[in-house]
Each structure stands twice: as structure tokens, then as C-alpha cells.
Design a protein around this motif. Structure first.
Motif, PDB file in Angstrom:
ATOM      1  N   GLN A 278       3.801 -13.216 -23.685  1.00 24.99           N
ATOM      2  CA  GLN A 278       4.130 -14.258 -22.719  1.00 24.99           C
ATOM      3  C   GLN A 278       4.789 -13.681 -21.470  1.00 24.99           C
ATOM      4  OE1 GLN A 278       6.574 -16.644 -25.314  1.00 24.99           O
ATOM      5  NE2 GLN A 278       4.924 -18.106 -25.768  1.00 24.99           N
ATOM      6  N   SER A 279       5.618 -12.670 -21.657  1.00 26.48           N
ATOM      7  CA  SER A 279       6.258 -12.024 -20.505  1.00 26.48           C
ATOM      8  C   SER A 279       5.225 -11.372 -19.604  1.00 26.48           C
ATOM      9  CB  SER A 279       7.270 -10.982 -20.985  1.00 26.48           C
ATOM     10  OG  SER A 279       8.310 -11.577 -21.726  1.00 26.48           O
ATOM     11  N   ILE A 280       4.241 -10.720 -20.202  1.00 30.89           N
ATOM     12  CA  ILE A 280       3.183 -10.072 -19.421  1.00 30.89           C
ATOM     13  C   ILE A 280       2.367 -11.114 -18.664  1.00 30.89           C
ATOM     14  CG2 ILE A 280       1.052  -8.722 -19.578  1.00 30.89           C
ATOM     15  CD1 ILE A 280       2.303  -7.242 -21.947  1.00 30.89           C
ATOM     16  N   PHE A 281       2.055 -12.250 -19.333  1.00 38.22           N
ATOM     17  CA  PHE A 281       1.284 -13.316 -18.671  1.00 38.22           C
ATOM     18  C   PHE A 281       2.074 -13.904 -17.504  1.00 38.22           C
ATOM     19  CE2 PHE A 281       0.386 -17.845 -18.152  1.00 38.22           C
ATOM     20  CZ  PHE A 281      -0.972 -17.805 -17.868  1.00 38.22           C
ATOM     21  N   CYS A 282       3.349 -14.201 -17.719  1.00 37.08           N
ATOM     22  CA  CYS A 282       4.187 -14.765 -16.648  1.00 37.08           C
ATOM     23  C   CYS A 282       4.345 -13.775 -15.497  1.00 37.08           C
ATOM     24  CB  CYS A 282       5.554 -15.151 -17.213  1.00 37.08           C
ATOM     25  SG  CYS A 282       5.518 -16.529 -18.383  1.00 37.08           S
ATOM     26  N   PHE A 283       4.476 -12.499 -15.844  1.00 36.19           N
ATOM     27  CA  PHE A 283       4.564 -11.451 -14.816  1.00 36.19           C
ATOM     28  C   PHE A 283       3.315 -11.464 -13.943  1.00 36.19           C
ATOM     29  CE2 PHE A 283       3.779  -7.187 -13.252  1.00 36.19           C
ATOM     30  CZ  PHE A 283       5.018  -6.769 -12.789  1.00 36.19           C
ATOM     31  N   ALA A 284       2.135 -11.538 -14.581  1.00 37.05           N
ATOM     32  CA  ALA A 284       0.873 -11.530 -13.842  1.00 37.05           C
ATOM     33  C   ALA A 284       0.731 -12.782 -12.978  1.00 37.05           C
ATOM     34  CB  ALA A 284      -0.298 -11.423 -14.817  1.00 37.05           C
ATOM     35  N   PHE A 285       1.162 -13.946 -13.496  1.00 30.89           N
ATOM     36  CA  PHE A 285       1.067 -15.199 -12.732  1.00 30.89           C
ATOM     37  C   PHE A 285       1.951 -15.139 -11.485  1.00 30.89           C
ATOM     38  CE2 PHE A 285       2.826 -19.414 -11.788  1.00 30.89           C
ATOM     39  CZ  PHE A 285       1.656 -20.103 -11.480  1.00 30.89           C
ATOM     40  N   CYS A 286       3.191 -14.710 -11.663  1.00 30.85           N
ATOM     41  CA  CYS A 286       4.106 -14.606 -10.526  1.00 30.85           C
ATOM     42  C   CYS A 286       3.611 -13.577  -9.514  1.00 30.85           C
ATOM     43  CB  CYS A 286       5.510 -14.229 -11.008  1.00 30.85           C
ATOM     44  SG  CYS A 286       6.307 -15.494 -12.010  1.00 30.85           S
ATOM     45  N   ALA A 287       3.028 -12.490 -10.018  1.00 31.12           N
ATOM     46  CA  ALA A 287       2.488 -11.462  -9.132  1.00 31.12           C
ATOM     47  C   ALA A 287       1.355 -12.027  -8.275  1.00 31.12           C
ATOM     48  CB  ALA A 287       1.999 -10.271  -9.932  1.00 31.12           C
ATOM     49  N   ALA A 288       0.529 -12.902  -8.865  1.00 28.76           N
ATOM     50  CA  ALA A 288      -0.571 -13.511  -8.110  1.00 28.76           C
ATOM     51  C   ALA A 288      -0.030 -14.400  -6.986  1.00 28.76           C
ATOM     52  CB  ALA A 288      -1.461 -14.319  -9.052  1.00 28.76           C
ATOM     53  N   ILE A 289       1.044 -15.163  -7.260  1.00 31.00           N
ATOM     54  CA  ILE A 289       1.640 -16.012  -6.232  1.00 31.00           C
ATOM     55  C   ILE A 289       2.217 -15.158  -5.102  1.00 31.00           C
ATOM     56  CG2 ILE A 289       3.415 -17.718  -5.734  1.00 31.00           C
ATOM     57  CD1 ILE A 289       1.162 -18.822  -7.412  1.00 31.00           C
ATOM     58  N   VAL A 290       2.906 -14.091  -5.470  1.00 31.64           N
ATOM     59  CA  VAL A 290       3.476 -13.194  -4.462  1.00 31.64           C
ATOM     60  C   VAL A 290       2.368 -12.549  -3.635  1.00 31.64           C
ATOM     61  CG1 VAL A 290       4.770 -11.050  -4.136  1.00 31.64           C
ATOM     62  CG2 VAL A 290       5.607 -12.773  -5.737  1.00 31.64           C
ATOM     63  N   TRP A 291       1.286 -12.180  -4.291  1.00 30.35           N
ATOM     64  CA  TRP A 291       0.159 -11.557  -3.586  1.00 30.35           C
ATOM     65  C   TRP A 291      -0.412 -12.511  -2.530  1.00 30.35           C
ATOM     66  CZ3 TRP A 291      -1.971  -6.665  -3.980  1.00 30.35           C
ATOM     67  CH2 TRP A 291      -3.167  -6.474  -3.289  1.00 30.35           C
ATOM     68  N   PHE A 292      -0.646 -13.754  -2.926  1.00 34.33           N
ATOM     69  CA  PHE A 292      -1.202 -14.735  -1.987  1.00 34.33           C
ATOM     70  C   PHE A 292      -0.226 -15.009  -0.840  1.00 34.33           C
ATOM     71  CE2 PHE A 292      -1.381 -19.161  -0.573  1.00 34.33           C
ATOM     72  CZ  PHE A 292      -2.682 -19.229  -0.091  1.00 34.33           C
ATOM     73  N   SER A 293       1.052 -15.162  -1.169  1.00 34.52           N
ATOM     74  CA  SER A 293       2.064 -15.453  -0.145  1.00 34.52           C
ATOM     75  C   SER A 293       2.214 -14.291   0.824  1.00 34.52           C
ATOM     76  CB  SER A 293       3.412 -15.770  -0.805  1.00 34.52           C
ATOM     77  OG  SER A 293       3.303 -16.865  -1.684  1.00 34.52           O
ATOM     78  N   GLY A 294       2.184 -13.065   0.302  1.00 35.42           N
ATOM     79  CA  GLY A 294       2.306 -11.896   1.163  1.00 35.42           C
ATOM     80  C   GLY A 294       1.136 -11.748   2.105  1.00 35.42           C
ATOM     81  N   ALA A 295      -0.076 -12.004   1.591  1.00 32.87           N
ATOM     82  CA  ALA A 295      -1.259 -11.919   2.439  1.00 32.87           C
ATOM     83  C   ALA A 295      -1.198 -12.969   3.546  1.00 32.87           C
ATOM     84  CB  ALA A 295      -2.518 -12.107   1.593  1.00 32.87           C
ATOM     85  N   ARG A 296      -0.786 -14.184   3.175  1.00 32.06           N
ATOM     86  CA  ARG A 296      -0.669 -15.256   4.169  1.00 32.06           C
ATOM     87  C   ARG A 296       0.371 -14.899   5.230  1.00 32.06           C
ATOM     88  NH1 ARG A 296      -3.645 -19.654   5.930  1.00 32.06           N
ATOM     89  NH2 ARG A 296      -2.252 -21.153   6.935  1.00 32.06           N
ATOM     90  N   LEU A 297       1.476 -14.315   4.786  1.00 37.91           N
ATOM     91  CA  LEU A 297       2.546 -13.945   5.721  1.00 37.91           C
ATOM     92  C   LEU A 297       2.061 -12.907   6.728  1.00 37.91           C
ATOM     93  CD1 LEU A 297       5.521 -14.295   6.501  1.00 37.91           C
ATOM     94  CD2 LEU A 297       6.062 -12.433   4.917  1.00 37.91           C
ATOM     95  N   ALA A 298       1.240 -11.964   6.289  1.00 36.49           N
ATOM     96  CA  ALA A 298       0.713 -10.949   7.205  1.00 36.49           C
ATOM     97  C   ALA A 298      -0.125 -11.592   8.308  1.00 36.49           C
ATOM     98  CB  ALA A 298      -0.115  -9.923   6.432  1.00 36.49           C
ATOM     99  N   TYR A 299      -0.973 -12.564   7.945  1.00 30.01           N
ATOM    100  CA  TYR A 299      -1.756 -13.294   8.950  1.00 30.01           C
ATOM    101  C   TYR A 299      -0.835 -14.011   9.941  1.00 30.01           C
ATOM    102  CZ  TYR A 299      -6.078 -12.823   6.188  1.00 30.01           C
ATOM    103  OH  TYR A 299      -7.164 -12.336   5.528  1.00 30.01           O
ATOM    104  N   LEU A 300       0.171 -14.684   9.393  1.00 28.09           N
ATOM    105  CA  LEU A 300       1.062 -15.489  10.241  1.00 28.09           C
ATOM    106  C   LEU A 300       1.856 -14.620  11.216  1.00 28.09           C
ATOM    107  CD1 LEU A 300       2.321 -17.869   7.414  1.00 28.09           C
ATOM    108  CD2 LEU A 300       0.901 -18.542   9.363  1.00 28.09           C
ATOM    109  N   VAL A 301       2.414 -13.506  10.713  1.00 29.85           N
ATOM    110  CA  VAL A 301       3.199 -12.621  11.576  1.00 29.85           C
ATOM    111  C   VAL A 301       2.314 -11.989  12.649  1.00 29.85           C
ATOM    112  CG1 VAL A 301       4.561 -10.493  11.633  1.00 29.85           C
ATOM    113  CG2 VAL A 301       4.965 -12.174   9.833  1.00 29.85           C
ATOM    114  N   ASP A 302       1.088 -11.629  12.283  1.00 27.67           N
ATOM    115  CA  ASP A 302       0.153 -11.056  13.255  1.00 27.67           C
ATOM    116  C   ASP A 302      -0.156 -12.065  14.352  1.00 27.67           C
ATOM    117  OD1 ASP A 302      -1.896  -8.941  14.010  1.00 27.67           O
ATOM    118  OD2 ASP A 302      -3.199 -10.671  13.715  1.00 27.67           O
TER     119      ASP A 302
END
Length: 345
Positions: free
Chosen positions: A10-34
């Protein structure tokens, strides 16, 4: 915030889920800052250094201060200094999405100056650790105070130098961005909307970045790996995920200078965080009596930064395919650091 107990799976699954949210948010932030950099006519290297690097460092800030409050010296220092080589390796990985060596693109000496100042601050931290923080004031080492002052001076110098043009490279590659589409509706959004979206992305990076840290620690405990080794590897990788997604996205849209400044700026922030951590750590100066892994992490941080400094200065560098040789050497040095960390764990 109380998080219910979880099994290793369960820890590994939750880690992967949170990582996916961070990945999407980080990519969006790069577009916005640019896009914000274009609208407000600000240098993308400066936006990467002062805005993007701070936003993507939010998980490290929260993790570091939380670990310092818990009086966990090893976790603080291994997370901060272990993340420096890792984040530089992230820049090397983003080179695979660039058209040619990423260090060929900067048109000014800003990034070479960033790398030089980073090497200087890393060297100062290494000297302080080897001296053992012999000067202490109210439980805070003067060495960590010196690092904080040098960080402020470095940012002042970089901002002052940003308007300078006394170093002009030749044989520059095509600066046009890659034909990679921006998110739909971004161009139609107003400035206020972009700023609010940026703040929302930062909040998501902070919240889910902290959850990643929680589950990374649980995976470390449940799998039986050592705290020191995990602090340099798994935990540092977890908190560096925002830098990975923002750097790759920035390179894909052609914002090369923003990607480079994002990583160097984040590494500078990793160093200055030693000062507030030292204030919160009440068992003595936080840089006193550190384990060998901390000095090793600083040394590898100096090595990978120096490699990129050479790459920024040498314009006609060899390439392996479309990737610069400097990025390949950084990745090899990072892999060597993982083996070294495991050896001294």
C-alpha cells in the motif's frame, strides 16, 4: 495530519499515486512559468532561478524543517546534500529531450556563474564540516550562518549580472522552441488566472510532495533499508521529483535556460536550508559531527557541478548521439555516487 498505517504494498501504491500528481503539477507549472516570463518580459533564466527553483524545492523545505524539529540530523543533511548530485543528474536526463547538448544553448555567462557559485558554496560547506563547526553562537554554528550570508550574496550577484552582456558565445544552436504544444487554453488565460494556476500547482507540489516523503520513509522502514542510505537515495529522489518533471517539460518547450537555472537554483536552496535547520536543531550545530556520507554527498555535488561548468565553458564539446558528453559524465558520476553511498552506509 494523521495518515493511517499502510502495508509495504500500500505504501508503494500511495507513493506512486502521489508521484503522479506531483509529476502533472510540475509539468503544468513549467508551462505557466514559461508563459509568465514571456508576458512580463523577464529572463527565463531568472525565472528558473528565483521562481521555478523555489516552487519545486517546497517539499525539500518542508521535509528539512520537519526533520530538524524532530532532531534528525542525518535525515536533514542526507536529504539536502544527497539531493544535489541527484538534481544535477535530473538536468542530465532532461538533455535527452534537447536538440543537442543542453549546455550549448545559454547565450550569457549566467549559468556558468551559477555553477561556479554553487561549487564555491559546496566547498565552503565541506570545509566547515571538516573543521567541525568550532564556533557556536546560541546553539547555532557560525558555519551555517556563513553559508546563508554567502547564499544571499550569490543571489544578489546573479541578479546584478543578469543584465550584463560581457560574455558572448559563438556558434550558437537554433534558439527556437521545440514544436511541443502548450496546454490548450493557456494563451487565452489572463495574467491573474495564470498566477492563480501557478499557486495551485505549487500547493499540489507541496502537499503531495510531503505525502511522497511520508510514504518513502515508510517504504524505507518496511523494506529494512538503512535510514542514512535512504536519505541519500529514496528520500532525496522523492523530494526531487518536482525538479525532474519541470526540467523535462522546460526542455521540451525549448526553455533550456530556465531548466538549467531551475536545477542550479534548487541546489543553492538546498545549501541555504542548512541555516534554518540549524536553528531548529537544538542538540548542537547541525554541521558538527556529521557521518562520512555527508562529506561524500558534498564531494559528489562538487564533481557533477564542475562537469557542467566545463560543459558551459567549452562550446564545441563532444556528443554521444544527441546528448552532450558532459551530461553522460554527470549521469555516470551520479551512478558512482549511489555505489559509494551504499558502500559507506
Amino acid at each position: 495530519m494523521h495518515i493511517p498505517a499502510t502495508t509495504l504494498t500500500q505504501s508503494i501504491f500511495c507513493f506512486a499515486f502521489c508521484a503522479a500528481i506531483v509529476w502533472f503539477s510540475g509539468a503544468r507549472l513549467a508551462y505557466l512559468v514559461d508563459d509568465l516570463a514571456d508576458r512580463f518580459k523577464m529572463a527565463k533564466s531568472l525565472m528558473g532561478l528565483l521562481v521555478l527553483s523555489l516552487a519545486t524545492s517546497l517539499p525539500e523545505v518542508a521535509t528539512t524543517l520537519s526533520a530538524a524539529i524532530q532532531q534528525s540530523r542525518d535525515l536533514v543533511l542526507n536529504n539536502l546534500f544527497g539531493g544535489i548530485a541527484l538534481q544535477t543528474a535530473i538536468l542530465a536526463m532532461s538533455d535527452f529531450w534537447a536538440r543537442g547538448a543542453i549546455t550549448n544553448y545559454p547565450r550569457k555567462a549566467n549559468h556558468a556563474l551559477e555553477a561556479t557559485l554553487l561549487v564555491f558554496l559546496l566547498s565552503v560547506a565541506l570545509i566547515i564540516i571538516n573543521l567541525g563547526e568550532t564556533f557556536v553562537l546560541w546553539g547555532v554554528g557560525l558555519g551555517s550562518c556563513l553559508i546563508a550570508l554567502l547564499y544571499v550574496a550569490a543571489i544578489w550577484l546573479l541578479r546584478r549580472y543578469d543584465a550584463s552582456s560581457d560574455w558572448v558565445p559563438v556558434d550558437l544552436p537554433d534558439p527556437d522552441p521545440l514544436p511541443f504544444p502548450a496546454p490548450s487554453g493557456l494563451a487565452e488565460s489572463g495574467n491573474a488566472s495564470l498566477i492563480w494556476q501557478s499557486l495551485a500547482a505549487c500547493a499540489a507540489i507541496l502537499l503531495f510532495g510531503l505525502l511522497i516523503v511520508v510514504f518513502a520513509q515508510r517504504i524505507a522502514d518496511q523494506s529494512g533499508l538503512g535510514t542514512g542510505f535512504v536519505g541519500v537515495t529514496l528520500l532525496a529522489a522523492a523530494t526531487s521529483l518536482p525538479e525532474l518533471t519541470t526540467s523535462i517539460t522546460a526542455v521540451r518547450i525549448g526553455a533550456y535556460t530556465m531548466a538549467i537555472s531551475n536545477i542550479f537554483g534548487s541546489n543553492l536552496i538546498m545549501l541555504v536550508l542548512v541555516f534554518p535547520a540549524d536553528i531548529l536543531f537544538r542538540a548542537g550545530p547541525i554541521l558538527q559531527g556529521t557521518p562520512p556520507m555527508v562529506s561524500l554527498a558534498l564531494s559528489f555535488g562538487i564533481a557533477v557541478t564542475a562537469i557542467y561548468l566545463i560543459g558551459l565553458i567549452v562550446r564545441r564539446k563532444p556528443k554521444l548521439g544527441f546528448v552532450g558528453l558532459d551530461s553522460i559524465l554527470v549521469l555516470l558520476t551520479f551512478l558512482a555516487s549511489m555505489a559509494a553511498y551504499y558502500y559507506v552506509r
